[in-house]
Write a protein that holds these residues in place. Structure first.
Motif, PDB file in Angstrom:
ATOM      1  N   LEU A  49      -3.574  11.898  -4.407  1.00  0.00           N
ATOM      2  CA  LEU A  49      -2.858  10.621  -4.473  1.00  0.00           C
ATOM      3  C   LEU A  49      -3.202   9.906  -5.784  1.00  0.00           C
ATOM      4  CD1 LEU A  49      -1.113   8.397  -3.084  1.00  0.00           C
ATOM      5  CD2 LEU A  49      -3.208   7.560  -2.013  1.00  0.00           C
ATOM      6  N   LEU A  50      -4.480   9.872  -6.128  1.00  0.00           N
ATOM      7  CA  LEU A  50      -4.921   9.189  -7.349  1.00  0.00           C
ATOM      8  C   LEU A  50      -4.264   9.815  -8.577  1.00  0.00           C
ATOM      9  CD1 LEU A  50      -8.750   8.748  -6.620  1.00  0.00           C
ATOM     10  CD2 LEU A  50      -6.874   7.215  -6.021  1.00  0.00           C
ATOM     11  N   ARG A  51      -4.273  11.133  -8.619  1.00  0.00           N
ATOM     12  CA  ARG A  51      -3.669  11.827  -9.770  1.00  0.00           C
ATOM     13  C   ARG A  51      -2.186  11.522  -9.891  1.00  0.00           C
ATOM     14  NH1 ARG A  51      -5.835  16.715  -8.495  1.00  0.00           N
ATOM     15  NH2 ARG A  51      -7.776  17.028  -9.594  1.00  0.00           N
ATOM     16  N   GLU A  52      -1.506  11.547  -8.759  1.00  0.00           N
ATOM     17  CA  GLU A  52      -0.052  11.305  -8.777  1.00  0.00           C
ATOM     18  C   GLU A  52       0.259   9.877  -9.213  1.00  0.00           C
ATOM     19  OE1 GLU A  52       2.705  13.255  -8.096  1.00  0.00           O
ATOM     20  OE2 GLU A  52       1.308  14.950  -8.202  1.00  0.00           O
ATOM     21  N   LEU A  72      -3.664  -1.017  -7.686  1.00  0.00           N
ATOM     22  CA  LEU A  72      -4.902  -1.685  -7.257  1.00  0.00           C
ATOM     23  C   LEU A  72      -5.657  -0.700  -6.377  1.00  0.00           C
ATOM     24  CD1 LEU A  72      -5.683  -5.245  -6.178  1.00  0.00           C
ATOM     25  CD2 LEU A  72      -6.076  -3.449  -4.486  1.00  0.00           C
ATOM     26  N   LEU A  73      -6.853  -0.334  -6.823  1.00  0.00           N
ATOM     27  CA  LEU A  73      -7.668   0.655  -6.109  1.00  0.00           C
ATOM     28  C   LEU A  73      -8.784  -0.042  -5.363  1.00  0.00           C
ATOM     29  CD1 LEU A  73      -8.486   3.695  -5.665  1.00  0.00           C
ATOM     30  CD2 LEU A  73      -9.889   3.472  -7.735  1.00  0.00           C
ATOM     31  N   LYS A  74      -8.793   0.120  -4.037  1.00  0.00           N
ATOM     32  CA  LYS A  74      -9.863  -0.482  -3.244  1.00  0.00           C
ATOM     33  C   LYS A  74     -11.072   0.440  -3.191  1.00  0.00           C
ATOM     34  CE  LYS A  74      -7.764  -3.819  -0.252  1.00  0.00           C
ATOM     35  NZ  LYS A  74      -7.830  -4.293   1.135  1.00  0.00           N
ATOM     36  N   ARG A  75     -12.247  -0.179  -3.133  1.00  0.00           N
ATOM     37  CA  ARG A  75     -13.483   0.593  -3.049  1.00  0.00           C
ATOM     38  C   ARG A  75     -13.593   1.239  -1.670  1.00  0.00           C
ATOM     39  NH1 ARG A  75     -19.501  -2.124  -3.549  1.00  0.00           N
ATOM     40  NH2 ARG A  75     -20.714  -0.203  -3.415  1.00  0.00           N
ATOM     41  N   GLY A  76     -13.951   2.503  -1.653  1.00  0.00           N
ATOM     42  CA  GLY A  76     -14.188   3.183  -0.384  1.00  0.00           C
ATOM     43  C   GLY A  76     -15.281   2.462   0.381  1.00  0.00           C
ATOM     44  N   MET A  77     -15.172   2.423   1.697  1.00  0.00           N
ATOM     45  CA  MET A  77     -16.124   1.614   2.479  1.00  0.00           C
ATOM     46  C   MET A  77     -17.550   2.168   2.445  1.00  0.00           C
ATOM     47  SD  MET A  77     -14.824   2.340   6.325  1.00  0.00           S
ATOM     48  CE  MET A  77     -13.062   2.355   6.046  1.00  0.00           C
ATOM     49  N   GLU A 119       0.805  -1.230   0.000  1.00  0.00           N
ATOM     50  CA  GLU A 119       0.000   0.000   0.000  1.00  0.00           C
ATOM     51  C   GLU A 119       0.838   1.279   0.000  1.00  0.00           C
ATOM     52  OE1 GLU A 119      -3.322  -0.172   2.653  1.00  0.00           O
ATOM     53  OE2 GLU A 119      -3.836   1.940   2.360  1.00  0.00           O
ATOM     54  N   VAL A 120       0.298   2.283  -0.654  1.00  0.00           N
ATOM     55  CA  VAL A 120       0.885   3.619  -0.606  1.00  0.00           C
ATOM     56  C   VAL A 120      -0.174   4.541  -0.012  1.00  0.00           C
ATOM     57  CG1 VAL A 120       0.240   4.077  -3.032  1.00  0.00           C
ATOM     58  CG2 VAL A 120       2.037   5.424  -1.969  1.00  0.00           C
ATOM     59  N   LEU A 121       0.244   5.314   0.998  1.00  0.00           N
ATOM     60  CA  LEU A 121      -0.733   6.134   1.733  1.00  0.00           C
ATOM     61  C   LEU A 121      -0.744   7.588   1.301  1.00  0.00           C
ATOM     62  CD1 LEU A 121      -0.063   4.950   5.412  1.00  0.00           C
ATOM     63  CD2 LEU A 121      -1.904   4.237   3.905  1.00  0.00           C
ATOM     64  N   ASP A 122       0.363   8.029   0.736  1.00  0.00           N
ATOM     65  CA  ASP A 122       0.555   9.461   0.563  1.00  0.00           C
ATOM     66  C   ASP A 122       1.333   9.721  -0.727  1.00  0.00           C
ATOM     67  OD1 ASP A 122       2.255  11.987   1.012  1.00  0.00           O
ATOM     68  OD2 ASP A 122       0.922  12.021   2.757  1.00  0.00           O
ATOM     69  N   PRO A 123       1.011  10.807  -1.423  1.00  0.00           N
ATOM     70  CA  PRO A 123       1.746  11.094  -2.664  1.00  0.00           C
ATOM     71  C   PRO A 123       3.273  11.143  -2.439  1.00  0.00           C
ATOM     72  CG  PRO A 123      -0.102  12.607  -2.452  1.00  0.00           C
ATOM     73  CD  PRO A 123      -0.052  11.796  -1.178  1.00  0.00           C
ATOM     74  N   ARG A 156      -9.603   3.806   2.627  1.00  0.00           N
ATOM     75  CA  ARG A 156      -9.674   5.146   3.224  1.00  0.00           C
ATOM     76  C   ARG A 156      -9.145   6.220   2.292  1.00  0.00           C
ATOM     77  NH1 ARG A 156      -8.765   1.101   6.230  1.00  0.00           N
ATOM     78  NH2 ARG A 156      -9.847   0.786   8.209  1.00  0.00           N
ATOM     79  N   ASN A 157      -8.449   5.816   1.257  1.00  0.00           N
ATOM     80  CA  ASN A 157      -7.855   6.788   0.331  1.00  0.00           C
ATOM     81  C   ASN A 157      -8.525   6.808  -1.037  1.00  0.00           C
ATOM     82  OD1 ASN A 157      -5.801   8.438   1.409  1.00  0.00           O
ATOM     83  ND2 ASN A 157      -4.445   6.673   1.611  1.00  0.00           N
ATOM     84  N   MET A 158      -9.666   6.108  -1.170  1.00  0.00           N
ATOM     85  CA  MET A 158     -10.271   6.025  -2.508  1.00  0.00           C
ATOM     86  C   MET A 158     -10.589   7.397  -3.093  1.00  0.00           C
ATOM     87  SD  MET A 158     -13.820   4.477  -3.988  1.00  0.00           S
ATOM     88  CE  MET A 158     -14.555   6.116  -3.957  1.00  0.00           C
ATOM     89  N   GLN A 159     -10.865   8.351  -2.227  1.00  0.00           N
ATOM     90  CA  GLN A 159     -11.135   9.698  -2.746  1.00  0.00           C
ATOM     91  C   GLN A 159     -10.055  10.698  -2.345  1.00  0.00           C
ATOM     92  OE1 GLN A 159     -15.323  10.387  -1.763  1.00  0.00           O
ATOM     93  NE2 GLN A 159     -15.800  10.047  -3.928  1.00  0.00           N
TER      94      GLN A 159
END
Ligand code: PEP
Ligand code: MN
Length: 338
Positions: A194-197, A206-211, A165-169, A187-190
């Motif tokens: 981070l997503l853009r970077e 691998l993108l997990k679905r937000g809860m 996992e990566v938590l931060d850009p 917790r980071n889906m939105q």
């Protein structure tokens, strides 16, 4: 897009909508009815802001025709995306991708023993969190960079590619140097920055679905990564928050067939974080494969009860072995292989 005006509303209101659409570079076609006017929009309607249109005088409803997530949609790519992780490991093809390992990297000995055991049972990717997103700041936060070195050493000895996992850009460069797949947690889906970077990290994500995310929100997050330049994206259903408390989360099995219709991206299921209890993990894993998932992400530990993180949900080597035997049979029934 179809924009329907209110019954008997002034034609000028429809003309205002026509002008608005035209100014944005799209082609509006006004269809004048006996009772109401309708405007059909030709062009990529996704640049139109639906709430802005809805707020215009006399607009009754706005009906988008295209999926709001352009690159993730089936409209964009008719064939399934297959992602190559290593020369002999891919995700989204006929062969299921089984990723298994410790929730958090603990020691080289634990990681190595786990990787060897899951590899022997048929897993092709090792998992392990070096940077852990914990609810409490006082809980074990992971080994950080040292964890990445451990995963790297295990890869050297087993050949198993790494998902972590990566938590931060700010961590992307470091994690991408060691990992074969970068995981974005629920917790980071939105976490849009981070997503853009991750669009130019050079590795599959691998993108997990937000809860608490709907599937359309999930796919809009996927769109951030795809539109930033990274086509190698894997989706992961990991359970959502519901009113049920018997399990940690509720695994949304229906997400699998729905995503398969909406997107060309591979869909992986994490039954460990969904169930939260090891007694339920195998049943959910089997259901996921039967429902068409492209693979699994599983917590496994040599001594599950002593796992530093998520001890309740880790499978023992023996439980993982048994599960793989069952999955092999189910895979055959749905035309997949292990
Ligand atoms: C994980 O896979 O280690 C994890 C933290 O999962 P999630 O983001 O789904 O909670
Ligand atoms: Mn976990």
């Amino acid at each position: 897009m179809i924009i329907v005006m209110q019954e008997n509303s002034p034609k000028q209101d429809a003309l205002n909508v026509v002008e608005h659409v035209r100014q944005l570079g799209l082609q509006p076609v006004l269809l004048e009815g006996t009772e109401r006017n309708v405007i059909a929009v030709i062009g990529d309607e996704r640049i139109l802001d639906v709430p802005v249109l809805n707020a215009m005088t006399s607009v009754e409803k706005v009906m988008p025709v295209l999926a709001p997530f352009k690159l993730a949609s089936r409209e964009h790519a008719k064939t399934k995306t297959v992602i190559t992780v290593a020369p002999n490991v891919s995700i989204g093809g006929t062969r299921l991708a089984i990723m298994a390992g410790n929730c958090a990297v603990e020691t080289l000995d634990v990681s190595l023993r786990t990787a060897q055991a899951v590899q022997h049972a048929g897993a092709t990717i090792q998992r392990g969190g070096a940077f852990k997103p914990r609810t409490s700041p006082y809980s074990f936060q992971g080994l950080g960079e040292e964890g990445l070195f451990i995963l790297r050493e295990v890869k050297k000895q087993t050949g198993l590619p790494i998902i972590t996992e990566v938590l931060d850009p700010r961590q992307i460069e470091l994690v991408a140097e060691h990992a074969d797949i970068l995981q974005v947690g629920t917790r980071n889906m939105q976490n849009f920055e981070l997503l853009r970077e991750l669009g130019n990290c050079g590795k599959p994500v691998l993108l997990k679905r937000g809860m608490a995310a709907t599937l359309d929100e999930f796919l809009m997050s996927a769109e951030y990564i795809l539109s930033s330049g990274n086509p190698n994206l894997i989706l992961c259903e990991r359970g959502i928050r519901t009113y049920e408390t018997a399990t940690r989360n509720t695994l949304d099995i229906s997400a699998i067939p729905v995503l398969k219709v909406k997107t060309h991206l591979p869909v992986i299921v994490d039954p460990s974080h969904a169930a939260g209890k090891r007694a339920y993990v195998a049943a959910l894993a089997k259901a996921a494969i039967a429902a068409g998932a492209d693979g699994l992400l599983l917590d496994v530990h040599p001594d599950p009860a002593r796992s530093l993180v998520d001890a309740d949900q880790a499978l023992s080597f023996e439980q993982f072995d048994d599960l793989m035997t069952d999955i092999t049979l189910i895979a055959q029934a749905v035309d997949r292989t292990i």
